[in-house]
Design an enzyme around this catalytic site. Sequence first.
Site, PDB file in Angstrom:
ATOM      1  N   THR B  74     -24.280   3.101 -13.747  1.00 21.03           N
ATOM      2  CA  THR B  74     -24.968   3.049 -12.457  1.00 21.03           C
ATOM      3  C   THR B  74     -26.476   3.044 -12.681  1.00 21.03           C
ATOM      4  O   THR B  74     -27.199   2.229 -12.104  1.00 21.03           O
ATOM      5  CB  THR B  74     -24.548   4.232 -11.567  1.00 21.03           C
ATOM      6  OG1 THR B  74     -23.174   4.076 -11.225  1.00 21.03           O
ATOM      7  CG2 THR B  74     -25.380   4.296 -10.298  1.00 21.03           C
ATOM      8  N   ASN B 153     -13.614  -4.266 -11.748  1.00 23.73           N
ATOM      9  CA  ASN B 153     -12.984  -2.956 -11.918  1.00 23.73           C
ATOM     10  C   ASN B 153     -11.720  -2.768 -11.097  1.00 23.73           C
ATOM     11  O   ASN B 153     -10.889  -1.935 -11.429  1.00 23.73           O
ATOM     12  CB  ASN B 153     -13.985  -1.855 -11.564  1.00 23.73           C
ATOM     13  CG  ASN B 153     -14.646  -2.084 -10.232  1.00 23.73           C
ATOM     14  OD1 ASN B 153     -15.244  -3.123  -9.977  1.00 23.73           O
ATOM     15  ND2 ASN B 153     -14.523  -1.110  -9.342  1.00 23.73           N
ATOM     16  N   GLN B 181     -16.414  -2.334 -17.574  1.00 28.82           N
ATOM     17  CA  GLN B 181     -14.968  -2.342 -17.811  1.00 28.82           C
ATOM     18  C   GLN B 181     -14.578  -3.107 -19.084  1.00 28.82           C
ATOM     19  O   GLN B 181     -13.423  -3.090 -19.480  1.00 28.82           O
ATOM     20  CB  GLN B 181     -14.247  -2.992 -16.617  1.00 28.82           C
ATOM     21  CG  GLN B 181     -14.380  -2.233 -15.310  1.00 28.82           C
ATOM     22  CD  GLN B 181     -13.563  -0.953 -15.306  1.00 28.82           C
ATOM     23  OE1 GLN B 181     -12.641  -0.773 -16.101  1.00 28.82           O
ATOM     24  NE2 GLN B 181     -13.902  -0.040 -14.400  1.00 28.82           N
ATOM     25  N   SER B 201     -21.083   1.966 -20.048  1.00 26.26           N
ATOM     26  CA  SER B 201     -20.867   3.378 -19.789  1.00 26.26           C
ATOM     27  C   SER B 201     -19.930   3.928 -20.855  1.00 26.26           C
ATOM     28  O   SER B 201     -18.928   3.290 -21.169  1.00 26.26           O
ATOM     29  CB  SER B 201     -20.211   3.532 -18.415  1.00 26.26           C
ATOM     30  OG  SER B 201     -20.677   4.672 -17.770  1.00 26.26           O
ATOM     31  N   ALA B 202     -20.242   5.109 -21.397  1.00 25.82           N
ATOM     32  CA  ALA B 202     -19.413   5.640 -22.484  1.00 25.82           C
ATOM     33  C   ALA B 202     -18.035   6.083 -22.005  1.00 25.82           C
ATOM     34  O   ALA B 202     -17.040   5.942 -22.725  1.00 25.82           O
ATOM     35  CB  ALA B 202     -20.127   6.819 -23.145  1.00 25.82           C
ATOM     36  N   THR B 242     -35.546  13.495 -21.879  1.00 23.01           N
ATOM     37  CA  THR B 242     -34.985  13.892 -23.167  1.00 23.01           C
ATOM     38  C   THR B 242     -33.599  13.286 -23.333  1.00 23.01           C
ATOM     39  O   THR B 242     -32.786  13.311 -22.403  1.00 23.01           O
ATOM     40  CB  THR B 242     -34.896  15.430 -23.248  1.00 23.01           C
ATOM     41  OG1 THR B 242     -36.215  15.943 -23.199  1.00 23.01           O
ATOM     42  CG2 THR B 242     -34.210  15.885 -24.527  1.00 23.01           C
ATOM     43  N   CYS B 328      -6.905   4.385   3.471  1.00 25.70           N
ATOM     44  CA  CYS B 328      -6.638   5.806   3.650  1.00 25.70           C
ATOM     45  C   CYS B 328      -7.040   6.635   2.432  1.00 25.70           C
ATOM     46  O   CYS B 328      -7.108   7.854   2.516  1.00 25.70           O
ATOM     47  CB  CYS B 328      -5.173   6.026   3.973  1.00 25.70           C
ATOM     48  SG  CYS B 328      -4.800   5.516   5.649  1.00 25.70           S
TER      49      CYS B 328
END
Lengths: 137, 404
Positions: B74, B153, B181, B201-202, B242, B328
């Site tokens: 993201t 995804n 993905q 993304s890891a 960091t 839903c």
Amino acid sequence: MAYSDKVLDHYQNPRNVGTLDKNALDVGTGVVGAPECGDVMKLQIKVGDDGRILDAKFKTYGCGSAIASSSLATEWLKGASVDDAAQIKNTQIVEELALPPVKIHCSVLAEDAIKAAIEDWRKKQAARIAASAASHS
Amino acid sequence: MKTPIYMDYSATTPCDPRVVQRMLPFFTETFGNSASRSHAFGWTAEAAVDHAREQVAALIGAHPKEILWTSGSTEANNLAIKGVAQMYRQKGNHLITAVTEHKAVLDPMKYLETQGFEVTFLPVNRLGHVDLEQLAFAMTDRTILVSLMAANNEIGTLHPLAKIGALCKQKGVLFHTDATQAPGKIELDVESQHIDLLSLSAHKLYGPKGVGCLYVRRKNPRVRLVSQMDGGGHERGMRSGTLNITGIVGMGEAAAIAKTELHSEVQKLLGLRARLQMRIMNSLPDSVVNGDQDARLPHLTNISFPYVEGESLIMGIKEIAVSSGSACTSASLEPSYVLKGLGLGDELAHSSIRFSLGRFTTEAEVDFAADRVIAEVNRLRAMSPLWEMVQEGIDLSQVKWTSH
């Protein structure tokens, strides 16, 4: 979605699933909702000569709370008079099943289904009375 | 067999134990800050970060210096899209993406629209593909970025990265791909696929949550970004803060494993998915597999079960962890915008389930899941008024529904 035990119970062991003869004169059928909205309920009542509901059946396409709402409705309908049944409010269903706010529309749909089934039955009775009056004159 | 069975690997993956082993010393022993240049604690941490950078770069055919650590995809998507838009504003104010992208791409694009940029949201066809001619047609001399995901995804459809990249290169437009993905599932190569920016993304590749990276091309062309996080000037000033050393070490190891085991893992996943899909489709032949069945991630299948609503189905198969496109299951009560984007119709979106398998999925789990799904779909159909109508020969599209 965290559901109450009552919703889970109705979902896992739904009461009164089934179908009554929709053409029978003593049966009222209500079908409400739409597939693209994600829920459709069919609720049916079979009414005795004394105006009491002898049997109630449902079939529901929808989420767990929609299934539970209609299952609960059939329990309440059986043995009730048609006039009492017409008084059932969605808020009672919400309270009994502890439905979360996003699922309130499921209870509204159940109330609509009850009203639609009663309406259908009343129309049939009116037609029957009119027909018999016509044949006696 | 232990339940619940995890079949939601596209949501997140467990850490591979080998990854965790590599990470552990960096919590307690070699815990230094890689920005500390004055002592061995810092040097050790920096060496570990550099090693991880090499591992991740190798996975996508990049140079280690082109890897910029972030908190995940993201953040990488935000940095790529907003960073490019702000840097190249003088050149143009037009960006292109597609309606089926992840929210982490769509929402930064929508933000840019409020800042005077123009965004084209390309439609997709029934399989989830953008029309490349339409893409070429949408590019103007004001276009600065095309962002199209490597793999979707929800349905797993793969975009033809090399073709899109070549088109962008030819038109002089930067190409960003959200590849969250994809790693460990398909080959990624920023050179042959002409990718200028790539998000990872890891936690989707058996690494830890909270770490990811953005690949930023530094040659042909050199891509520049306006930083979105300012401070100590880490990551060559493009992303201050960091570094999450433990996470980065984990991501590096996860990338190395994904690269080494790509082919054997894909073969295994293809076999398991075929087994799951075949078993379900044999018993429930009117089910619909969504997306492109050929150009698709190997571990994922998204199936709609007509006449049954997705959330109630998930409730019924609670021993299996899957996700649904049903309204839903979402807070918004809207069915999946990805499935709607395919033109599926809300009804099929409401009844869809995404199964995503992974490194630790077994045949026994697949068989169990398929059997549970089949049993539960049949149970729910027996109480579905739609199923009853279809059995009576009623055409549901002709019924007058009382929408609410």
